[in-house]
Write an enzyme that holds these catalytic residues in place. Structure first.
Site, mmCIF file in Angstrom:
data_model
loop_
_atom_site.group_PDB
_atom_site.id
_atom_site.type_symbol
_atom_site.label_atom_id
_atom_site.label_comp_id
_atom_site.label_asym_id
_atom_site.label_seq_id
_atom_site.Cartn_x
_atom_site.Cartn_y
_atom_site.Cartn_z
ATOM 1 N N ARG A 26 -22.629 18.252 9.694
ATOM 2 C CA ARG A 26 -23.980 18.772 9.426
ATOM 3 C C ARG A 26 -24.956 18.445 10.551
ATOM 4 O O ARG A 26 -26.051 19.006 10.591
ATOM 5 C CB ARG A 26 -24.483 18.340 8.055
ATOM 6 N N GLU B 294 -1.466 -1.500 1.539
ATOM 7 C CA GLU B 294 -2.192 -2.694 1.982
ATOM 8 C C GLU B 294 -2.897 -2.470 3.313
ATOM 9 O O GLU B 294 -3.674 -3.299 3.766
ATOM 10 C CB GLU B 294 -1.236 -3.887 2.108
ATOM 11 N N PRO C 25 -11.810 -0.953 5.779
ATOM 12 C CA PRO C 25 -12.994 -1.660 5.275
ATOM 13 C C PRO C 25 -13.429 -2.785 6.201
ATOM 14 O O PRO C 25 -14.484 -3.374 6.004
ATOM 15 C CB PRO C 25 -12.532 -2.213 3.913
ATOM 16 N N ASP D 103 -33.992 14.700 7.185
ATOM 17 C CA ASP D 103 -33.131 14.048 6.200
ATOM 18 C C ASP D 103 -33.393 12.550 6.144
ATOM 19 O O ASP D 103 -33.759 11.938 7.148
ATOM 20 C CB ASP D 103 -31.651 14.222 6.576
HETATM 21 N N1 SAH Z 1 -5.813 -4.609 2.410
HETATM 22 C C1 SAH Z 1 -6.832 -3.940 3.175
HETATM 23 C C2 SAH Z 1 -7.422 -2.755 2.402
HETATM 24 C C3 SAH Z 1 -6.439 -1.659 2.226
HETATM 25 S S1 SAH Z 1 -7.123 -0.277 1.414
HETATM 26 C C4 SAH Z 1 -7.976 -4.911 3.486
HETATM 27 O O1 SAH Z 1 -8.228 -5.771 2.674
HETATM 28 O O2 SAH Z 1 -8.620 -4.780 4.532
HETATM 29 C C5 SAH Z 1 -6.080 1.020 1.969
HETATM 30 C C6 SAH Z 1 -6.665 1.905 3.056
HETATM 31 O O3 SAH Z 1 -7.829 2.536 2.566
HETATM 32 C C7 SAH Z 1 -7.095 1.196 4.318
HETATM 33 O O4 SAH Z 1 -6.015 1.042 5.211
HETATM 34 C C8 SAH Z 1 -8.145 2.124 4.868
HETATM 35 O O5 SAH Z 1 -7.589 3.147 5.671
HETATM 36 C C9 SAH Z 1 -8.737 2.756 3.625
HETATM 37 N N2 SAH Z 1 -10.030 2.168 3.244
HETATM 38 C C10 SAH Z 1 -10.271 1.352 2.186
HETATM 39 N N3 SAH Z 1 -11.557 1.015 2.098
HETATM 40 C C11 SAH Z 1 -12.193 1.643 3.109
HETATM 41 C C12 SAH Z 1 -13.526 1.681 3.570
HETATM 42 N N4 SAH Z 1 -14.493 1.009 2.947
HETATM 43 N N5 SAH Z 1 -13.823 2.436 4.645
HETATM 44 C C13 SAH Z 1 -12.853 3.109 5.304
HETATM 45 N N6 SAH Z 1 -11.550 3.113 4.923
HETATM 46 C C14 SAH Z 1 -11.215 2.386 3.852
#
Ligand code: SAH
Length: 266
Positions: free
Chosen positions: A166, A128, A101, A181
């Site tokens: 796609r 995490e 994220p 699109d």
């Molecule tokens: N503690 C981390 C979030 C961990 S979520 C933080 O606050 O940054 C667990 C996993 O889900 C992450 O390692 C990632 O690979 C995935 N993930 C969560 N949200 C995501 C998003 N919006 N986009 C891409 N991968 C995501």
């Protein structure tokens, strides 16, 4: 195009990528996927892939060794030597993307950029997240699919595989095209209708039934402009607009009833 996906949960990928456009693209040899279970690269009897975070706090962190080993072995990279300061194995053309994220936001332009590569590696985090050294010394890119937190990177990886596939030439049927699109043109797409022409008294716009191709094209363009102006005005700032488009949008602004006009035309 080939995707190498590194995950602790390969079974999650069964289903979404086994149907419809992605499956057809796979069957036609346009795209291939390999799922690599990170656990297979963990050492010891228990093949441990996660551990407690230094500094305390809740949750677990994915250990670096199995991820480095998996990616280096699958991509045929020389193992990173101790003390090497640089991220991104130099000269290595395969993007190694961490789903997080905290990454740059995935959108249509990122999908187009990725579609230019012959091979891409996607690393799915869990818990995490992954040990910071994976991000710093192994990955070449970090992508987020939106400002929300998923439980793992697997769904994000599937979103990327779908959106990129796609775009590959030949992935959509001859009748369909990705060119119109939403987002491909910098605008949201015009509304679609199919038969029947009258459903519960809700009629398809007459212009679509007219068979007048030029008028249909103009109507679609104007609907795309209206929708975008109404729902995503931010997109108009970067969309490529013709003089006619701008004149049309100006005339709409003067009417001050954009929403009503759009509703009436739908
Ligand atoms: N503690 C981390 C979030 C961990 S979520 C933080 O606050 O940054 C667990 C996993 O889900 C992450 O390692 C990632 O690979 C995935 N993930 C969560 N949200 C995501 C998003 N919006 N986009 C891409 N991968 C995501």
């Amino acid at each position: 195009m080939h995707f190498d996906i590194f995950t602790l949960f390969p079974a999650m990928f069964a289903g979404p990528l086994d149907d419809s456009i992605v499956m057809r693209a796979r069957a036609a040899g346009l795209v291939s996927l390999a799922l690599h279970n990170i656990r297979d690269y963990a050492e010891g009897k228990h093949a441990i892939t996660d551990d407690y975070p230094y500094g305390g706090g809740g949750g677990m962190v994915m250990k670096p060794e199995p991820i480095f080993r998996a990616v280096e072995s699958v991509l045929g990279l020389a193992p990173r030597a101790a003390g090497e300061p640089e991220a991104a194995p130099a000269g290595q053309p395969i993007p190694i993307i961490l789903l997080t994220p905290q990454g740059r936001c995935f959108d249509q332009s990122v999908a187009l950029e990725l579609a230019d590569h012959a091979r891409i590696a996607l690393i799915c985090g869990r818990y995490e997240g992954v040990d910071e050294r994976v991000r710093r010394y192994l990955c070449t890119d970090e992508i987020s699919i939106g400002d929300f937190v998923l439980s793992g990177g697997e769904l994000a990886a599937m979103v990327i595989v779908d959106a990129v596939t796609r775009l590959l030439p030949g992935a959509l049927g001859a009748e369909q095209g990705a060119a119109d699109d939403s987002h491909a043109t910098g605008l949201l797409e015009y509304p679609h209708y199919t038969r029947p022409p009258d459903f519960h008294g809700w009629r398809v716009p007459e212009i679509l039934l007219s068979g007048h191709h030029a008028n249909v094209l103009r109507w679609r363009r104007q609907q795309a402009l209206l929708r975008t102006a109404l729902r995503r005005p931010d997109m108009l700032e970067t969309a490529w607009l013709t003089k006619d488009d701008l004149a049309f949008l100006e005339s709409m602004e003067r009417e001050q009833d954009l929403a009503q006009r759009l509703q009436a035309d739908l």
